[in-house]
Design an enzyme around this catalytic site. Structure first.
Site, mmCIF file in Angstrom:
data_model
loop_
_atom_site.group_PDB
_atom_site.id
_atom_site.type_symbol
_atom_site.label_atom_id
_atom_site.label_comp_id
_atom_site.label_asym_id
_atom_site.label_seq_id
_atom_site.Cartn_x
_atom_site.Cartn_y
_atom_site.Cartn_z
ATOM 1 N N ASP A 159 39.125 46.387 26.790
ATOM 2 C CA ASP A 159 38.713 47.076 25.563
ATOM 3 C C ASP A 159 39.613 48.289 25.309
ATOM 4 O OD1 ASP A 159 36.339 45.351 25.405
ATOM 5 O OD2 ASP A 159 35.768 46.433 27.216
ATOM 6 N N HIS A 187 30.473 46.890 28.406
ATOM 7 C CA HIS A 187 31.483 45.939 27.925
ATOM 8 C C HIS A 187 30.746 44.891 27.099
ATOM 9 C CE1 HIS A 187 34.657 43.051 27.582
ATOM 10 N NE2 HIS A 187 33.892 42.139 28.141
HETATM 11 P P1 NAI Z 1 36.194 30.057 33.290
HETATM 12 O O1 NAI Z 1 34.934 29.322 32.899
HETATM 13 O O2 NAI Z 1 37.516 29.500 32.909
HETATM 14 O O3 NAI Z 1 36.204 30.224 34.874
HETATM 15 C C1 NAI Z 1 35.106 30.684 35.585
HETATM 16 C C2 NAI Z 1 35.228 30.099 36.973
HETATM 17 O O4 NAI Z 1 34.207 30.681 37.755
HETATM 18 C C3 NAI Z 1 35.023 28.581 37.015
HETATM 19 O O5 NAI Z 1 36.111 27.996 37.708
HETATM 20 C C4 NAI Z 1 33.702 28.419 37.745
HETATM 21 O O6 NAI Z 1 33.679 27.270 38.547
HETATM 22 C C5 NAI Z 1 33.683 29.691 38.595
HETATM 23 N N1 NAI Z 1 32.363 30.114 39.019
HETATM 24 C C6 NAI Z 1 31.181 30.057 38.354
HETATM 25 N N2 NAI Z 1 30.196 30.538 39.110
HETATM 26 C C7 NAI Z 1 30.751 30.936 40.273
HETATM 27 C C8 NAI Z 1 30.231 31.483 41.468
HETATM 28 N N3 NAI Z 1 28.928 31.714 41.605
HETATM 29 N N4 NAI Z 1 31.084 31.755 42.459
HETATM 30 C C9 NAI Z 1 32.403 31.497 42.350
HETATM 31 N N5 NAI Z 1 32.954 30.953 41.245
HETATM 32 C C10 NAI Z 1 32.128 30.674 40.229
HETATM 33 O O7 NAI Z 1 35.985 31.538 32.765
HETATM 34 P P2 NAI Z 1 37.076 32.679 32.575
HETATM 35 O O8 NAI Z 1 37.676 32.568 31.220
HETATM 36 O O9 NAI Z 1 37.983 32.708 33.744
HETATM 37 O O10 NAI Z 1 36.140 33.962 32.542
HETATM 38 C C11 NAI Z 1 35.440 34.388 33.684
HETATM 39 C C12 NAI Z 1 34.461 35.484 33.332
HETATM 40 O O11 NAI Z 1 35.128 36.638 32.860
HETATM 41 C C13 NAI Z 1 33.466 35.115 32.225
HETATM 42 O O12 NAI Z 1 32.184 35.600 32.597
HETATM 43 C C14 NAI Z 1 33.948 35.903 31.046
HETATM 44 O O13 NAI Z 1 32.896 36.193 30.138
HETATM 45 C C15 NAI Z 1 34.454 37.148 31.718
HETATM 46 N N6 NAI Z 1 35.367 37.962 30.928
HETATM 47 C C16 NAI Z 1 35.253 39.324 31.060
HETATM 48 C C17 NAI Z 1 36.060 40.170 30.358
HETATM 49 C C18 NAI Z 1 35.920 41.662 30.484
HETATM 50 O O14 NAI Z 1 36.599 42.369 29.737
HETATM 51 N N7 NAI Z 1 35.096 42.202 31.376
HETATM 52 C C19 NAI Z 1 37.082 39.638 29.435
HETATM 53 C C20 NAI Z 1 37.151 38.209 29.406
HETATM 54 C C21 NAI Z 1 36.308 37.402 30.124
#
Ligand code: NAI
Length: 329
Positions: A159, A187
């Site tokens: 952000d 966030h």
């Molecule tokens: P993604 O869906 O591509 O990958 C998430 C991965 O986490 C998947 O491979 C899944 O199998 C794994 N996963 C789910 N539960 C798990 C657990 N209990 N233990 C270990 N691995 C687990 O999602 P992406 O795009 O990589 O995003 C990940 C997170 O980051 C989302 O929650 C998203 O909302 C968040 N995010 C946060 C931002 C921020 O500024 N704080 C910005 C963008 C995304």
């Protein structure tokens, strides 16, 4: 050879993981003479994809990459971790209420907090990226008995970076000229990118950009809604920029902050700025030379800012209430 740093990353086979691991393994974060161990944590269904990512890590033959372990076992995954990047979480699906999401993810972060407390190195630091990241961090922190609260962070750097680039674009300057940009609060769409204290080339933003209506309106909503705009354009959520912000956060937390500046990250509130103690709220942070950090005091908060901060803090308090069963007394 220096002792390797161990970095544990959850959700390592996901989008953000894919944009994160290779830059850590290359030495971008911890420096060109610092070897790194990676402990990559996935849920069982994610392990085959994780295996592919690990094959690619092998194929990079990174000189600084000492050891890579892929696992679904939290004790193995957080063993001796100096840094934990908690990226994995369950995305919000159609029809899911925010409270449902808080509950589902909350359960993940209780187990991870406990496993960090059992296994991680004494100097462990934890950055939560997986959403809702402030409240997930709150849960992990409260379930990691014995790990000091000041080791837990939730990411608002994306952000901050988004806000800086919007201000730079409006002012027609390079984004590196924008400093002192604080994201306050959660966030989420209630976050407050504080333009009132930001500077462009050392001058107050409000002197350089005189379009107050834009600053108080479109600027704030553009930053708040940027994630949704990226999803609309790309068909997928922000990943490279999110990974980049996670790496910026870690770097900022291990490097002294330039004189007079600050960076944004959610930390456990000590009551500064009237923000309720104990919640994970983003505020202006300075990192000292020894890697510890402090909340920058005395940043002016005018009535406009206070209204915005109150709104985002109220949301954090609601989130805490929704997950209170996951927070040990
Ligand atoms: P993604 O869906 O591509 O990958 C998430 C991965 O986490 C998947 O491979 C899944 O199998 C794994 N996963 C789910 N539960 C798990 C657990 N209990 N233990 C270990 N691995 C687990 O999602 P992406 O795009 O990589 O995003 C990940 C997170 O980051 C989302 O929650 C998203 O909302 C968040 N995010 C946060 C931002 C921020 O500024 N704080 C910005 C963008 C995304």
């Amino acid at each position: 050879m220096k002792t390797p740093i161990t970095v544990s990353i959850t959700g390592a086979a996901g989008q953000i993981g894919y944009a994160l691991l290779f830059r850590i393994a290359s030495g971008f974060v911890f420096g060109p003479d610092q070897p790194v161990n990676l402990r990559l944590i996935e849920i069982e269904p994610g392990l085959p994809a994780l295996n592919g990512v690990m094959m690619e890590l092998d194929d990079c033959a990174f000189p600084l990459l000492n050891e890579v372990i892929g696992t679904a076992d939290l004790d193995e995954g957080f063993k001796d971790a100096n840094w934990c990047l908690l990226v994995g979480s369950v995305p919000r699906k159609a029809g899911m209420e925010r409270a449902d999401l808080l509950g589902i993810n909350g359960k993940i972060f209780t187990g991870q907090g406990q496993a960090i407390a059992r296994n991680a190195a004494k100097d462990v630091r934890v950055l939560v990226v997986g959403n809702p990241c402030n409240t997930n961090a709150l849960i992990a922190m409260n379930n990691a008995a014995g790990v000091p609260a000041d080791r837990f962070f939730a990411m608002t750097r994306l952000d901050e970076n988004r806000a800086k680039s919007q201000l730079a674009r409006k002012a027609g300057v390079h984004q590196s000229k924008v400093t002192n940009l604080c994201i306050w609060g959660n966030h989420s769409a209630t976050q407050y990118p504080d333009f009132t204290n930001a500077r462009i080339d050392g001058r107050p933003v409000t002197e350089v950009i005189t379009d107050r209506e834009w600053l108080e309106g479109e600027f704030i909503t553009t930053v708040q809604q940027r994630g949704a705009a990226v999803i609309k354009a790309r068909g997928l959520s922000s990943a490279a920029s999110a990974a980049n912000a996670a790496l910026d956060t870690v770097k900022s937390l291990i490097t002294p902050t330039p004189e007079g500046d600050w960076h944004s990250v959610a930390v456990c509130s000590d009551g500064s700025y009237g923000i309720e103690k104990g919640i994970m709220a983003s505020m202006p942070i300075r990192t000292r030379g020894d890697g510890t950090w402090e909340v920058v005091q005395g940043v002016p908060v005018n009535d406009f800012s206070q209204g915005r901060i109150d709104l985002t803090i109220a949301e954090l308090l609601e989130e805490r209430e929704a997950v209170k069963d996951l927070i040990p007394a």
